[in-house]
Each structure stands twice: as C-alpha cells, then as structure tokens.
Design a protein around this motif. Structure first.
Motif, PDB file in Angstrom:
ATOM      1  N   GLU A 157     -57.411  23.608 -10.229  1.00 11.89           N
ATOM      2  CA  GLU A 157     -58.321  22.597  -9.671  1.00 11.89           C
ATOM      3  C   GLU A 157     -57.566  21.481  -8.942  1.00 11.89           C
ATOM      4  N   LYS A 158     -56.488  20.995  -9.562  1.00 12.57           N
ATOM      5  CA  LYS A 158     -55.805  19.837  -8.974  1.00 12.57           C
ATOM      6  C   LYS A 158     -55.060  20.195  -7.689  1.00 12.57           C
ATOM      7  N   TYR A 159     -54.877  21.478  -7.433  1.00 13.67           N
ATOM      8  CA  TYR A 159     -54.265  21.900  -6.176  1.00 13.67           C
ATOM      9  C   TYR A 159     -55.330  22.356  -5.170  1.00 13.67           C
ATOM     10  N   HIS A 160     -56.587  22.238  -5.551  1.00 15.58           N
ATOM     11  CA  HIS A 160     -57.716  22.611  -4.682  1.00 15.58           C
ATOM     12  C   HIS A 160     -57.658  24.083  -4.285  1.00 15.58           C
ATOM     13  N   LEU A 161     -57.224  24.935  -5.239  1.00 19.51           N
ATOM     14  CA  LEU A 161     -57.102  26.361  -4.948  1.00 19.51           C
ATOM     15  C   LEU A 161     -58.033  27.189  -5.819  1.00 19.51           C
ATOM     16  N   THR A 162     -58.569  28.280  -5.253  1.00 24.11           N
ATOM     17  CA  THR A 162     -59.242  29.294  -6.049  1.00 24.11           C
ATOM     18  C   THR A 162     -58.191  30.320  -6.452  1.00 24.11           C
ATOM     19  N   TYR A 163     -58.571  31.275  -7.318  1.00 26.52           N
ATOM     20  CA  TYR A 163     -57.587  32.254  -7.744  1.00 26.52           C
ATOM     21  C   TYR A 163     -57.098  33.154  -6.611  1.00 26.52           C
ATOM     22  N   PRO A 164     -57.988  33.707  -5.779  1.00 22.26           N
ATOM     23  CA  PRO A 164     -57.489  34.519  -4.652  1.00 22.26           C
ATOM     24  C   PRO A 164     -56.596  33.719  -3.712  1.00 22.26           C
ATOM     25  N   GLN A 165     -56.912  32.451  -3.509  1.00 23.54           N
ATOM     26  CA  GLN A 165     -56.065  31.603  -2.669  1.00 23.54           C
ATOM     27  C   GLN A 165     -54.703  31.393  -3.331  1.00 23.54           C
ATOM     28  N   TYR A 166     -54.705  31.234  -4.645  1.00 24.94           N
ATOM     29  CA  TYR A 166     -53.458  31.073  -5.415  1.00 24.94           C
ATOM     30  C   TYR A 166     -52.564  32.295  -5.293  1.00 24.94           C
ATOM     31  N   VAL A 167     -53.137  33.459  -5.489  1.00 23.03           N
ATOM     32  CA  VAL A 167     -52.359  34.695  -5.377  1.00 23.03           C
ATOM     33  C   VAL A 167     -51.778  34.842  -3.968  1.00 23.03           C
ATOM     34  N   THR A 168     -52.574  34.504  -2.986  1.00 27.50           N
ATOM     35  CA  THR A 168     -52.101  34.565  -1.604  1.00 27.50           C
ATOM     36  C   THR A 168     -50.907  33.630  -1.395  1.00 27.50           C
ATOM     37  N   MET A 169     -50.993  32.435  -1.943  1.00 26.07           N
ATOM     38  CA  MET A 169     -49.885  31.483  -1.833  1.00 26.07           C
ATOM     39  C   MET A 169     -48.625  32.035  -2.499  1.00 26.07           C
ATOM     40  N   LEU A 170     -48.768  32.717  -3.642  1.00 27.64           N
ATOM     41  CA  LEU A 170     -47.605  33.280  -4.330  1.00 27.64           C
ATOM     42  C   LEU A 170     -46.837  34.223  -3.397  1.00 27.64           C
ATOM     43  N   VAL A 171     -47.562  34.999  -2.613  1.00 19.44           N
ATOM     44  CA  VAL A 171     -46.905  35.918  -1.686  1.00 19.44           C
ATOM     45  C   VAL A 171     -46.254  35.154  -0.540  1.00 19.44           C
ATOM     46  N   VAL A 172     -46.933  34.148  -0.033  1.00 14.71           N
ATOM     47  CA  VAL A 172     -46.369  33.358   1.061  1.00 14.71           C
ATOM     48  C   VAL A 172     -45.077  32.672   0.589  1.00 14.71           C
ATOM     49  N   PHE A 173     -45.059  32.187  -0.640  1.00 18.31           N
ATOM     50  CA  PHE A 173     -43.855  31.553  -1.200  1.00 18.31           C
ATOM     51  C   PHE A 173     -42.650  32.478  -1.110  1.00 18.31           C
ATOM     52  N   GLU A 174     -42.912  33.770  -1.266  1.00 20.58           N
ATOM     53  CA  GLU A 174     -41.809  34.739  -1.318  1.00 20.58           C
ATOM     54  C   GLU A 174     -41.228  35.045   0.053  1.00 20.58           C
ATOM     55  N   HIS A 175     -41.830  34.510   1.120  1.00 20.37           N
ATOM     56  CA  HIS A 175     -41.410  34.991   2.442  1.00 20.37           C
ATOM     57  C   HIS A 175     -41.033  33.924   3.457  1.00 20.37           C
ATOM     58  N   GLU A 176     -41.656  32.789   3.398  1.00 20.18           N
ATOM     59  CA  GLU A 176     -41.376  31.727   4.384  1.00 20.18           C
ATOM     60  C   GLU A 176     -42.004  32.042   5.743  1.00 20.18           C
ATOM     61  N   LYS A 177     -41.993  33.322   6.102  1.00 20.12           N
ATOM     62  CA  LYS A 177     -42.668  33.773   7.329  1.00 20.12           C
ATOM     63  C   LYS A 177     -43.089  35.212   7.128  1.00 20.12           C
ATOM     64  N   ILE A 178     -44.378  35.472   7.170  1.00 23.06           N
ATOM     65  CA  ILE A 178     -44.858  36.816   6.845  1.00 23.06           C
ATOM     66  C   ILE A 178     -45.960  37.223   7.808  1.00 23.06           C
ATOM     67  N   ASP A 179     -45.998  38.514   8.140  1.00 27.65           N
ATOM     68  CA  ASP A 179     -47.087  39.058   8.945  1.00 27.65           C
ATOM     69  C   ASP A 179     -48.398  38.949   8.181  1.00 27.65           C
ATOM     70  N   PHE A 180     -49.440  38.585   8.887  1.00 28.96           N
ATOM     71  CA  PHE A 180     -50.760  38.498   8.269  1.00 28.96           C
ATOM     72  C   PHE A 180     -51.148  39.818   7.619  1.00 28.96           C
ATOM     73  N   LYS A 181     -50.915  40.897   8.339  1.00 29.15           N
ATOM     74  CA  LYS A 181     -51.256  42.236   7.826  1.00 29.15           C
ATOM     75  C   LYS A 181     -50.475  42.555   6.555  1.00 29.15           C
ATOM     76  N   GLU A 182     -49.189  42.232   6.551  1.00 24.85           N
ATOM     77  CA  GLU A 182     -48.356  42.499   5.388  1.00 24.85           C
ATOM     78  C   GLU A 182     -48.823  41.663   4.198  1.00 24.85           C
ATOM     79  N   LEU A 183     -49.247  40.445   4.479  1.00 23.90           N
ATOM     80  CA  LEU A 183     -49.777  39.564   3.432  1.00 23.90           C
ATOM     81  C   LEU A 183     -51.005  40.176   2.774  1.00 23.90           C
ATOM     82  N   ALA A 184     -51.920  40.650   3.614  1.00 28.00           N
ATOM     83  CA  ALA A 184     -53.139  41.265   3.084  1.00 28.00           C
ATOM     84  C   ALA A 184     -52.797  42.500   2.249  1.00 28.00           C
TER      85      ALA A 184
END
Lengths: 148, 148
Positions: free
Chosen positions: B32-59
């Motif tokens: 809640e304090k980060y204004h994130l839902t769970y799917p948004q949180y999981v998505t952020m976890l993947v972005v953290f791992e890459h710094e720059k990632i293809d949208f398709k690869e992220l999905a």
DNA sequence: AAACGGTTATTCGTGTACGATTGAATTAAC
DNA sequence: GTTAATTCAATCGTACACGAATAACCGTTT
C-alpha cells in the motif's frame, strides 16, 4: 546478497500466481463443451453438493465475495444450469438450485477432472503431498489475513 | 463413489486458485505505501533485474500476455517508477527502464518480502519443499498446455 | 519497389475479483 | 412500536487477464 530476496525466481507467491493461471488454462479446453469458465465450473461443483444452497453460503464456499459471485450465478442461470429463487422466510436472501439441465451436467461433467488428471500425469502420491502442503500454507495464510 | 472426484475439497486446482488470491491479499497491506498492486509489484521485480528490458520480454517473464501488461506498465509509468522508450533500432519495440524513483524503490521495497515471510511463519524447510514441488507441477502443466 | 509474411504493442470485448456504496429487509434496542 | 444497527444482494469503479482484431513496422521475396 540482500537483493536475492527480490529475485522473482525465489518467490513462492509468484509460483502460486503463475501456476494458478496455468491450471485454469489447462481446464479451459475441457470445459469448453459445457460452455463453462473455470470459476463457473468451481461454482457448479459446490451447487452439485447441495441441491439447494444459500447464495451467501455459496460465495463463502468458493472464497469469493458476493460482488464477484453475483455475475457468475447470473451467467449460470442464463446458461440454464441453475435457478435463483427468493427465500420466502427472508426476502433479502437468495437460494440457488439445480435445474434439470444442471442435474444432467452433474453426471456428465465427471469427465473433466478425469481427463485433466490423465493429461497432468501427476502421481497419486505427489498429488496427495501437494494437497497436504497447500492446506498447511492455507492455514498460515488465514492467520496472516486475520490481523490487519 | 464416482462423485468424489467432483468434491471441491478433493480438488488441487481449487487450492491453487484460492491460495493464490489469499497470497495476493496478504501482500496488499505491505504494498500500500508504495502505491502498488501485486501484479505491478511482480512486474517491478523483473524490471529491477534488468535496468533496461524489452516490453515483450518483460511480459514473458511475468507470464502475462502483452494485452495484460500494457496497462500495468502504463500505470507504473504514471506512478513514476519506470519509463517507456521506443527502440530506435526497431520502432515496433518498446524498452522499459527504471527512473530514479524506481531505483530508489528497489532499495526500499526489500521490506515487503521480509515482512511477509515474518508474518507467514513458514519454515525455510517447508518453503523450499513447496517451491520444489510447485516447480515440478509447473513443468507438468507446461506439457499439458503445449498440446491443444 | 511493391507485395508478402511475420512480429510488436495497443485496442476491444468478455469475464473475473474486490472495496465501497446502495437500497431493501431483518433484527435489536429502547 | 418506532428507531437504530445489521445483514443481504446488487451495483459501481478500478484493476487484472486473455483471445481476437488492429495498426504499424520489419525482413524477405519477387
């Protein structure tokens, strides 16, 4: 080091999130001929067990809020598997009962779990182990969700 | 006898379906304090791992269709955690990168999995066992989903 | 270079999923 | 016996989730 706990691969929650959707997808082709989605299928499984069930109790059993269950039952009624009738003793309440079509479905739809088990190739032993472990996790989760 | 296989209590799929939603619900107050839902949180976890990632690869990594990922990334961009930029080498593609706000989130949000583990009280041993068993189930499911 | 087949992200339609609100009905309190 | 509090199903708003269709783009083939 500290970042490891953020690695997606280390997340139990993500596995559940992902596998749950895959499981739903695996049911889809089997449920197609009955014109049911997975949530509708699960709802029917509960209705089968009762012949006449309170709408509220039905929602509780499937672990869904009434706001989610309302359109599901409405769809099942539209398809023709269930009937919604007012409870004469309490006009706020709604009963859900099986139609003849619904009773017929009860006997026919046994092929779905059988066929899925066939496709999944999970041994009886592993199946039982997983069920037990998930029930333990479920109990722990209920504790977590109890306190705000 | 034959009806037992339709009993909700005997269904592995229903446990996954139900527990997955409970898990999401358990994360909610922590995110809640980060204004994130769970799917948004999981998505952020993947972005953290890459710094720059293809949208398709992220999905793909989150096991979501691009049709589902589009509004999630748009929301994350609106919040200010990520940026979407066109790939100059292929104008169909989109890169997703962390903003400064996103990098700051990376260091702060470690409290979420820590706090959840704390609340869940699942032993390291049971956690590891469950992960292994779910990975086995995942592999079986991938086989099922491969063939139509 | 125009046409073709394949890829990509978005849009659209349908179906969950739930918190919050609503309106009707029951129960409790006085 | 009316008011107050509670319960119930439905509705509303927001956020997924995905198949199908779309539009833009790429590489290749002719």
């Amino acid at each position: 080091m500290e970042q490891d706990i953020l690695q997606l691969d280390n997340q139990l929650c993500f596995r559940l999130y992902s596998i749950s959707r895959k499981m739903t997808k695996a049911y889809e082709p089997l449920l197609e001929k009955y014109h049911l989605t997975y949530p509708q299928y699960v709802t029917m499984l509960v209705v089968f067990e009762h012949e006449k069930i309170d709408f509220k109790e039905l929602a509780d059993r499937v672990n869904l809020k009434t706001a989610t269950m309302t359109p599901i039952v409405q769809k099942l009624e539209q398809i023709g598997y269930v009937r919604r009738e007012k409870n004469p003793e309490d006009n706020r309440k709604v009963f859900v009962t099986l139609t003849d079509e619904g009773k017929s479905l009860n006997t026919r739809i046994t092929d779905v779990p059988i066929e899925l088990a066939q496709r999944l190739q999970l041994t009886v032993d592993k199946y039982a182990t997983l069920v037990d472990e998930l029930d333990e996790l479920d109990a722990l989760l209920n504790n977590v969700l109890q306190q705000p």
